[in-house]
Scaffold this motif. Structure first.
Motif, mmCIF file in Angstrom:
data_model
loop_
_atom_site.group_PDB
_atom_site.id
_atom_site.type_symbol
_atom_site.label_atom_id
_atom_site.label_comp_id
_atom_site.label_asym_id
_atom_site.label_seq_id
_atom_site.Cartn_x
_atom_site.Cartn_y
_atom_site.Cartn_z
ATOM 1 N N ASP A 77 -9.877 -1.103 -9.890
ATOM 2 C CA ASP A 77 -10.182 -2.441 -9.382
ATOM 3 C C ASP A 77 -8.949 -3.201 -8.925
ATOM 4 O O ASP A 77 -9.074 -4.255 -8.292
ATOM 5 C CB ASP A 77 -10.967 -3.264 -10.410
ATOM 6 N N THR A 78 -7.752 -2.678 -9.187
ATOM 7 C CA THR A 78 -6.563 -3.302 -8.619
ATOM 8 C C THR A 78 -6.565 -3.209 -7.093
ATOM 9 O O THR A 78 -5.877 -3.987 -6.411
ATOM 10 C CB THR A 78 -5.283 -2.643 -9.164
ATOM 11 N N PHE A 79 -7.324 -2.248 -6.537
ATOM 12 C CA PHE A 79 -7.500 -2.162 -5.088
ATOM 13 C C PHE A 79 -8.943 -2.437 -4.667
ATOM 14 O O PHE A 79 -9.181 -2.997 -3.602
ATOM 15 C CB PHE A 79 -7.081 -0.779 -4.580
ATOM 16 N N LEU A 80 -9.904 -2.030 -5.488
ATOM 17 C CA LEU A 80 -11.311 -2.181 -5.120
ATOM 18 C C LEU A 80 -11.905 -3.515 -5.544
ATOM 19 O O LEU A 80 -13.003 -3.866 -5.106
ATOM 20 C CB LEU A 80 -12.150 -1.058 -5.753
ATOM 21 N N GLY A 81 -11.227 -4.262 -6.402
ATOM 22 C CA GLY A 81 -11.780 -5.494 -6.934
ATOM 23 C C GLY A 81 -11.982 -6.563 -5.876
ATOM 24 O O GLY A 81 -11.189 -6.697 -4.940
ATOM 25 N N ARG A 82 -13.040 -7.338 -6.040
ATOM 26 C CA ARG A 82 -13.353 -8.377 -5.051
ATOM 27 C C ARG A 82 -12.292 -9.465 -5.010
ATOM 28 O O ARG A 82 -12.128 -10.154 -4.006
ATOM 29 C CB ARG A 82 -14.716 -8.985 -5.356
ATOM 30 N N GLY A 83 -11.536 -9.642 -6.106
ATOM 31 C CA GLY A 83 -10.485 -10.652 -6.131
ATOM 32 C C GLY A 83 -9.096 -10.079 -6.032
ATOM 33 O O GLY A 83 -8.103 -10.798 -6.243
ATOM 34 N N ALA A 84 -8.980 -8.781 -5.674
ATOM 35 C CA ALA A 84 -7.667 -8.128 -5.644
ATOM 36 C C ALA A 84 -6.721 -8.780 -4.643
ATOM 37 O O ALA A 84 -5.507 -8.838 -4.873
ATOM 38 C CB ALA A 84 -7.831 -6.640 -5.329
ATOM 39 N N ALA A 85 -7.257 -9.276 -3.534
ATOM 40 C CA ALA A 85 -6.391 -9.913 -2.528
ATOM 41 C C ALA A 85 -5.674 -11.120 -3.105
ATOM 42 O O ALA A 85 -4.535 -11.423 -2.727
ATOM 43 C CB ALA A 85 -7.218 -10.315 -1.307
ATOM 44 N N LEU A 86 -6.327 -11.823 -4.032
ATOM 45 C CA LEU A 86 -5.714 -12.999 -4.657
ATOM 46 C C LEU A 86 -4.869 -12.634 -5.865
ATOM 47 O O LEU A 86 -3.804 -13.203 -6.087
ATOM 48 C CB LEU A 86 -6.808 -13.988 -5.078
ATOM 49 N N ASP A 87 -5.341 -11.689 -6.656
ATOM 50 C CA ASP A 87 -4.711 -11.420 -7.949
ATOM 51 C C ASP A 87 -3.672 -10.303 -7.925
ATOM 52 O O ASP A 87 -2.788 -10.277 -8.781
ATOM 53 C CB ASP A 87 -5.798 -11.047 -8.974
ATOM 54 N N VAL A 88 -3.786 -9.383 -6.962
ATOM 55 C CA VAL A 88 -2.944 -8.181 -6.985
ATOM 56 C C VAL A 88 -2.044 -8.076 -5.761
ATOM 57 O O VAL A 88 -0.835 -7.845 -5.877
ATOM 58 C CB VAL A 88 -3.822 -6.909 -7.089
ATOM 59 N N PHE A 89 -2.624 -8.228 -4.580
ATOM 60 C CA PHE A 89 -1.885 -7.920 -3.366
ATOM 61 C C PHE A 89 -0.681 -8.829 -3.141
ATOM 62 O O PHE A 89 0.282 -8.440 -2.478
ATOM 63 C CB PHE A 89 -2.812 -7.977 -2.151
ATOM 64 N N GLY A 90 -0.713 -10.028 -3.697
ATOM 65 C CA GLY A 90 0.436 -10.912 -3.557
ATOM 66 C C GLY A 90 1.693 -10.326 -4.180
ATOM 67 O O GLY A 90 2.800 -10.508 -3.657
ATOM 68 N N HIS A 91 1.531 -9.611 -5.296
ATOM 69 C CA HIS A 91 2.683 -8.959 -5.932
ATOM 70 C C HIS A 91 3.251 -7.867 -5.029
ATOM 71 O O HIS A 91 4.469 -7.675 -4.949
ATOM 72 C CB HIS A 91 2.266 -8.357 -7.273
ATOM 73 N N ILE A 92 2.351 -7.151 -4.351
ATOM 74 C CA ILE A 92 2.803 -6.101 -3.434
ATOM 75 C C ILE A 92 3.549 -6.704 -2.252
ATOM 76 O O ILE A 92 4.644 -6.247 -1.886
ATOM 77 C CB ILE A 92 1.594 -5.268 -2.959
ATOM 78 N N LEU A 93 2.991 -7.761 -1.665
ATOM 79 C CA LEU A 93 3.636 -8.397 -0.506
ATOM 80 C C LEU A 93 4.982 -9.014 -0.875
ATOM 81 O O LEU A 93 5.936 -8.958 -0.082
ATOM 82 C CB LEU A 93 2.713 -9.463 0.074
ATOM 83 N N GLU A 94 5.062 -9.586 -2.047
ATOM 84 C CA GLU A 94 6.331 -10.166 -2.482
ATOM 85 C C GLU A 94 7.406 -9.096 -2.606
ATOM 86 O O GLU A 94 8.551 -9.277 -2.160
ATOM 87 C CB GLU A 94 6.138 -10.881 -3.823
ATOM 88 N N PHE A 95 7.040 -7.956 -3.186
ATOM 89 C CA PHE A 95 7.990 -6.848 -3.334
ATOM 90 C C PHE A 95 8.428 -6.325 -1.971
ATOM 91 O O PHE A 95 9.624 -6.124 -1.720
ATOM 92 C CB PHE A 95 7.328 -5.733 -4.154
ATOM 93 N N LEU A 96 7.464 -6.095 -1.079
ATOM 94 C CA LEU A 96 7.807 -5.599 0.249
ATOM 95 C C LEU A 96 8.639 -6.610 1.024
ATOM 96 O O LEU A 96 9.611 -6.247 1.700
ATOM 97 C CB LEU A 96 6.537 -5.276 1.036
ATOM 98 N N GLY A 97 8.251 -7.880 0.928
ATOM 99 C CA GLY A 97 8.932 -8.923 1.692
ATOM 100 C C GLY A 97 10.393 -9.072 1.325
ATOM 101 O O GLY A 97 11.223 -9.418 2.174
ATOM 102 N N GLU A 98 10.725 -8.842 0.073
ATOM 103 C CA GLU A 98 12.123 -8.972 -0.364
ATOM 104 C C GLU A 98 12.995 -7.826 0.138
ATOM 105 O O GLU A 98 14.221 -7.889 0.049
ATOM 106 C CB GLU A 98 12.168 -9.022 -1.891
ATOM 107 N N ARG A 99 12.339 -6.769 0.691
ATOM 108 C CA ARG A 99 13.097 -5.574 1.071
ATOM 109 C C ARG A 99 12.855 -5.143 2.510
ATOM 110 O O ARG A 99 13.315 -4.074 2.905
ATOM 111 C CB ARG A 99 12.739 -4.435 0.121
ATOM 112 N N ARG A 100 12.159 -5.932 3.292
ATOM 113 C CA ARG A 100 11.852 -5.513 4.663
ATOM 114 C C ARG A 100 13.030 -5.727 5.597
ATOM 115 O O ARG A 100 13.936 -6.470 5.296
ATOM 116 C CB ARG A 100 10.614 -6.249 5.189
#
Length: 379
Positions: free
Chosen positions: A356-379
């Protein structure tokens, strides 16, 4: 127990004959079809895989390769019923690439193809997909977001030096230090010994096998004390293919996603269990092939070769992961102690399980922000 099926009086086809074509099953998404490029891709050992490129029309965007877990597929990143990871990456100016490696339920190989070990995924599938993508994107940064076994096999590729120079890796669920619950490990061992001569896969869709099949006892066992009447949900959420683990927090799934579970996850092959058991007993990713010279590039023990990791890594896990428990937290602690020079961080998502970290209905709010923050600091 309640099964949503009607027994048929006609003969039922064997599970392994459901699909025979080599072509991947079409992805389900709501993207503009003109932007979705399906790339014919075959590994050097002759296996047809699925490689999908979402064309953004912007040749300057960093690329992100998405790796699914075993028996899942690239569909898990493209759910049309939710705001999915590909949506979020596109909105944040990344170019998504999705690999269906040989354990994907979009491909026939997980059911009908030749058998393989995770060595093959680490040696062929991931490095050759990365090489193909790099040939297309040139000098642009390439990130990887990997889930479950996709992440575990990626760790073996990384410690073998087969995918150098990645801009960053997000590992979800498990990475270098797999840890299962005691009962899950025991059931896995018992299942292999008891069932290896009778079946080679554990299905998830009861409608395909029928009431009078050799799989019925497995579904019956999974239905014990289950709150949900859906048989696919029972064998995944209540049992994780008979291991007694749980793959997601039930209430985190949207109803549409819940009803698609049999499409999103395929049968689990029992013949992969010996390698998985060796990995779990070692508490790290270990090579299966010790005498075949083709696999000598892979380290016998990935944790011992962790110093070869040359990219920042974010270890991500749900606090309620019922399959891999606190494997990611353990990995962070072990690497901090043994390889303090590595750039490795750990983030735990409260209230989430594994899938559910990817399939969860609220994953965009609860999970994906952590991924974007990590990627954004290194792009």
């Amino acid at each position: 127990m309640i099964f949503r099926t009607t027994p048929s009086q006609t003969a039922r086809p064997a599970l392994r004959r459901v699909r025979t074509t080599a072509a991947p099953r079409p992805l389900r998404h709501r993207l503009d079809p003109a932007r979705v490029e399906e790339i014919p891709f075959r590994t050097s050992d002759g296996v047809r895989l699925g490689l999908t490129h979402v064309d953004t029309g912007d040749p300057t965007r960093p690329a992100v390769l998405l790796l699914h877990g075993h028996t899942a597929s690239a569909d898990m990143f493209l759910l049309p019923e939710t705001r999915n990871l590909v949506d979020v990456l596109l909105e944040d100016a990344y170019e998504p690439w999705l690999l269906d490696w040989r354990g994907s339920c979009r491909l026939p190989y997980n059911e009908t193809g030749r058998r393989y070990t995770y060595d093959d995924v680490a040696l062929y599938d991931i490095p050759e997909a990365v090489a193909h993508i790099r040939g297309r994107i040139g000098e642009r940064p390439l990130f990887v977001v990997a889930h479950c076994i996709g992440s575990l096999t990626l760790s073996l590729s990384m410690t073998a030096g087969l995918v150098p120079g990645l801009a960053g890796v997000v590992s979800q669920g498990v990475f270098l230090t797999p840890k299962l619950a005691g009962r899950t490990s025991l059931r896995m061992s018992v299942a292999w010994e008891l069932l290896k001569t009778r079946i080679d896969h554990i299905p998830v869709d009861f409608r395909k096998v029928g009431l009078w099949s050799k799989y019925t006892p497995l579904f019956a066992l999974a239905s014990r004390k289950a709150a949900c009447p859906d048989s696919t949900c029972q064998i995944l959420h209540n049992s994780a293919w008979g291991t007694g683990a749980s793959l997601f927090v039930h209430e985190n799934l949207a109803e549409t996603t819940h009803d698609r579970l049999a499409e999103l996850l395929g049968p689990a092959p029992l013949w992969i269990l010996p390698h998985l058991r060796r990995i779990e007993l070692a508490r790290t990713v270990v090579r299966w092939h010790d005498t075949d010279h083709r696999y000598r590039t892979l380290p016998p023990n990935a944790l011992d070769a962790a110093h070869r990791i040359d990219t920042p890594v974010l270890l991500l896990a749900g606090s309620e992961n019922g399959l891999w428990l606190d494997s990611q937290k353990l990995c962070h602690e072990v690497l901090a102690r043994r390889q303090p020079q590595l750039d490795v961080s750990y983030t735990e998502i409260p209230g989430y399980g594994h899938l559910d970290t990817f399939l969860g209905r609220g994953a965009a709010l609860d999970v994906f922000g952590h991924i974007l923050e990590f990627l954004g600091e290194r792009r």
